[in-house]
Design a protein around this motif. Structure first.
Motif, PDB file in Angstrom:
ATOM      1  N   SER A  41      -9.538  -3.954   8.677  1.00 54.15           N
ATOM      2  CA  SER A  41      -8.632  -3.762   9.822  1.00 54.15           C
ATOM      3  C   SER A  41      -9.396  -3.219  11.023  1.00 54.15           C
ATOM      4  CB  SER A  41      -7.503  -2.784   9.474  1.00 54.15           C
ATOM      5  OG  SER A  41      -6.671  -3.345   8.488  1.00 54.15           O
ATOM      6  N   GLN A  83      -1.538  -5.302  10.786  1.00 47.86           N
ATOM      7  CA  GLN A  83      -1.163  -5.068   9.380  1.00 47.86           C
ATOM      8  C   GLN A  83       0.242  -4.445   9.364  1.00 47.86           C
ATOM      9  OE1 GLN A  83      -4.233  -3.063   7.172  1.00 47.86           O
ATOM     10  NE2 GLN A  83      -3.135  -3.177   5.240  1.00 47.86           N
ATOM     11  N   ASP A 157      -3.757  -9.649  10.310  1.00 47.77           N
ATOM     12  CA  ASP A 157      -4.156  -8.618   9.351  1.00 47.77           C
ATOM     13  C   ASP A 157      -3.134  -8.565   8.214  1.00 47.77           C
ATOM     14  OD1 ASP A 157      -5.222  -6.488   8.002  1.00 47.77           O
ATOM     15  OD2 ASP A 157      -5.346  -5.163   9.737  1.00 47.77           O
ATOM     16  N   GLU A 158      -3.514  -9.075   7.068  1.00 46.46           N
ATOM     17  CA  GLU A 158      -2.661  -9.137   5.867  1.00 46.46           C
ATOM     18  C   GLU A 158      -1.253  -9.651   6.181  1.00 46.46           C
ATOM     19  OE1 GLU A 158      -2.945  -6.110   2.952  1.00 46.46           O
ATOM     20  OE2 GLU A 158      -4.937  -5.505   3.587  1.00 46.46           O
TER      21      GLU A 158
END
Ligand SMILES: Nc1ncnc2c1ncn2[C@@H]1O[C@H](COP(=O)(O)OP(=O)(O)OP(=O)(O)O)[C@@H](O)[C@H]1O
Ligand SMILES: [Mg+2]
Length: 236
Positions: A41, A83, A157-158
């Motif tokens: 991240s 994220q 991010d994810e």
């Protein structure tokens, strides 16, 4: 092409990224993976301009953008989906998608993006992007806004975090379609084998260092134990 040259990042004397070198070629589908706390991240935030590296250079299409602000990078063609997505009190979903697209987007077009991420448009288009949205709904809305931007480099991010597995296949289709449509590069941070499997290039970060880079055929056998099927990462 985006190039990271010798990127180091320290906070309170702690080295979080250590001499990261990476090239993301145009029109590539790159998946960044690695253990929790490895620095994924942080690296994405450095590319998006949210964090500034302690040393090193970020070069986009031959231009040094290391000192560019988040806004300059966004205008220069970089999008970032967090994220943990940010909420925007007082802004409706429609307005947020229109704002992201940078044009006078019709309601029908905004609804189209919501439908792509599996949300029933009429239920969401006029809602505020506030605490009343569930985590998975917010994540989907953020993916829709990033899709509407159509930039040459999109960082996720994810994206799978908090998205139910039943509709996960659709989400993969969304990334593949986005990649196909914008002819830009997609850079996804993920732990999901299904996402790793559609990558042109897999990058592993562990302990703040790039430990592996290659095609999925080169890297995945080293990540997934063939016999046990269990996942492990080499220590940096
Ligand atoms: N501002 C900060 N102050 C102190 N430590 C930080 C800071 N930002 C990041 N870190 C630390 O740097 C390391 C890398 O964090 P990062 O969020 O990049 O990991 P990650 O690879 O994304 O992990 P995950 O898979 O859990 O999301 C972690 O140990 C984290 O605690
Ligand atoms: Mg992370």
């Amino acid at each position: 092409m985006l190039e990271l040259k010798d990127i180091c990042y320290q906070v309170d004397g702690k080295e979080i990224l250590k001499n990261v070198n990476l090239k993301i070629d145009d029109n590539m589908f790159v998946v960044l993976t690695g253990p929790n706390g490895g620095g994924k991240s942080t690296l994405a935030k450095i590319i998006a301009g949210i964090e500034t590296p302690t040393s090193g250079q970020i070069v986009l299409d031959g231009v040094d953008i290391t000192n560019w602000s988040v806004t300059e990078r966004a205008n220069g063609g970089i999008s970032f989906a967090f994220q943990q997505p940010v909420r925007f009190k007082g802004i409706t979903v429609k307005d947020l998608i229109a704002l992201a697209s940078g044009e006078n987007l019709s309601t029908a077009a905004a609804c189209g993006y919501l439908a792509e991420v599996g949300l029933c448009a009429k239920d969401y288009i006029d809602r505020e992007v506030n605490d009343s949205l569930s985590g998975g709904e917010l994540k989907r809305i953020e993916i829709a806004t990033v899709m509407a931007r159509k930039t040459k480099l999109t960082l996720f991010d994810e994206p799978e975090a908090g998205i139910d597995l039943w509709s996960f296949k659709n989400l993969i289709d969304v990334f593949e379609k986005l990649h196909e449509e914008i002819k830009g590069s997609i850079f996804i941070i993920s732990h999901q084998e299904r996402i790793l499997n559609i990558a042109d290039q897999v990058v592993v970060i562990s302990g703040g260092k790039v430990t592996q880079v290659g095609t999925k055929d080169q890297v995945l056998p080293m990540l997934f134990g063939v016999e046990t099927g269990c996942k492990f990462f080499k220590e940096a």
